[in-house]
Design an enzyme around this catalytic site. Structure first.
Site, short mmCIF file in Angstrom:
data_model
loop_
_atom_site.label_atom_id
_atom_site.label_comp_id
_atom_site.label_asym_id
_atom_site.label_seq_id
_atom_site.Cartn_x
_atom_site.Cartn_y
_atom_site.Cartn_z
N LYS A 280 19.49 -40.64 12.36
CA LYS A 280 18.07 -40.46 12.56
C LYS A 280 17.78 -39.55 13.50
O LYS A 280 17.74 -39.22 15.41
CB LYS A 280 17.38 -41.94 12.23
N ARG B 66 24.36 -48.88 7.06
CA ARG B 66 24.21 -47.49 6.65
C ARG B 66 24.55 -46.54 7.37
O ARG B 66 23.39 -46.48 8.61
CB ARG B 66 23.15 -47.57 5.69
#
Ligand code: HH2
Length: 307
Positions: free
Chosen positions: A251, A287
């Site tokens: 991210k 994830r």
């Protein structure tokens, strides 16, 4: 003998305050006999890795790499071979600024991949009931809804009727605008309140509590500081009582703290550092794009934390 998914097996463990409404009886439903179900925390023991397979042209870190169905299925098999407990197949990018796609387009992207992965552990990353229903027909076992059942009123019923696992994620706003100016009174308390409310809603719609995990939604309507505060105080989300899934892998917040304010992604090494500390603070499912590295890092972390 494998345990069969029965509402009454779940019901006795429900917390009393959530019992109102209770889970729908699933016996008699056409899919009932096909579903095999154990509590999510047993199916995904801590730590488990969920591999990411984005069948999109525009996802933020791997956009386009798996847009071809054959390539996506090959990637998914590789991630499973590397130790992923499940692969999360998605046909709609939720990166900041992304426009939504229609259910038809999402189906066109994911169905050929799901067909190739039948018999493998698959999660469907969708907010649409029609996409979830088709994915569950093709053998998916978990529905990963980044809107936490707020986008499609039919989705809760599809999950409940099929005895699927469910991930409820926090997002402030919607992908197109969510990073414009995210604000919270207290980001952790606000996210905890939201997840608790969505958990109660899902249970009221017939999804058993023990089939549900919760996700703070790293990067979904949050500043860099919000994201790291959520990870720092993850124990407050763990206290809700359901397994926590964390999606910090690659991210942009990880790129930004390296000194690049325009970073769109973070590196694998940065992802691993954050994942290990999230594990120590109680996260269960990770994830991740780089599955092998996550499995290795989390195996070492588990040896330290819980030998
Ligand atoms: N993050 C993304 C997508 N789905 N689901 C959950 N539960 N948690 C997350 O943090 C999460 C998610 C965004 O990452 P990615 O799939 O790599 O990109 P894109 O949404 O652009 O496809």
């Amino acid at each position: 003998m494998r345990p069969i998914y029965r509402a009454h097996l779940w019901a006795f463990r429900l917390r009393p305050e959530r019992r109102a409404g209770g889970p729908k009886p699933l016996a008699g439903h056409p899919h009932y006999a096909q579903r095999v179900q154990i509590p999510l925390e047993q199916r995904f023991p801590r730590p488990s890795v969920m591999g990411v397979v984005n069948v999109t042209p525009d996802s933020f870190s791997d956009g386009g790499a798996n847009f071809d169905a054959g390539t996506a299925a090959t990637s998914a098999r590789r991630l499973l071979a590397e130790g992923a407990a499940i692969v999360d197949v998605g046909g709609e990018s939720t990166r900041p600024g992304a426009e939504g796609v229609s259910a038809d387009e999402e189906l066109r992207r994911v169905v050929p991949v799901l067909e190739r992965l039948q018999g493998q552990p698959v999660s469907i990353d969708t907010a649409k009931a029609a996409v979830a229903a088709r994915a569950l027909e093709l053998g998916a076992e978990l529905v990963n809804d980044v809107t936490a059942l707020r986008a499609d009123p039919e989705l809760a019923g599809v999950v409940a009727d099929n005895g699927a696992y469910l991930c409820l994620m926090h997002m402030q706003g919607e992908p197109r605008t969510m990073q414009d100016d995210p604000r919270y009174d207290d980001v952790v308390a606000d996210v905890a309140r939201f997840l608790d409310e969505r958990l109660t809603f899902a249970i009221s719609q017939g999804v058993p509590e023990e089939a549900i995990c919760l996700d703070p939604g790293i990067g979904f309507g949050k500043t860099v500081e919000h994201n790291f505060e959520l990870l720092r105080r993850l124990d407050e989300l763990v206290a809700i009582g359901r397994p926590i899934l964390v999606g910090i892998s690659r991210k942009s917040s990880l790129g930004k703290i390296m000194g690049n304010p325009d970073a769109k992604t973070g590196t694998t090494a940065a992802s691993l550092g954050a994942a290990v500390l999230a594990y120590e603070r109680g996260a269960s499912i990770f994830r991740a794009h780089d599955v092998r590295e996550h499995v290795e890092a989390l195996t070492a972390a588990r040896a330290v934390v819980a030998p």
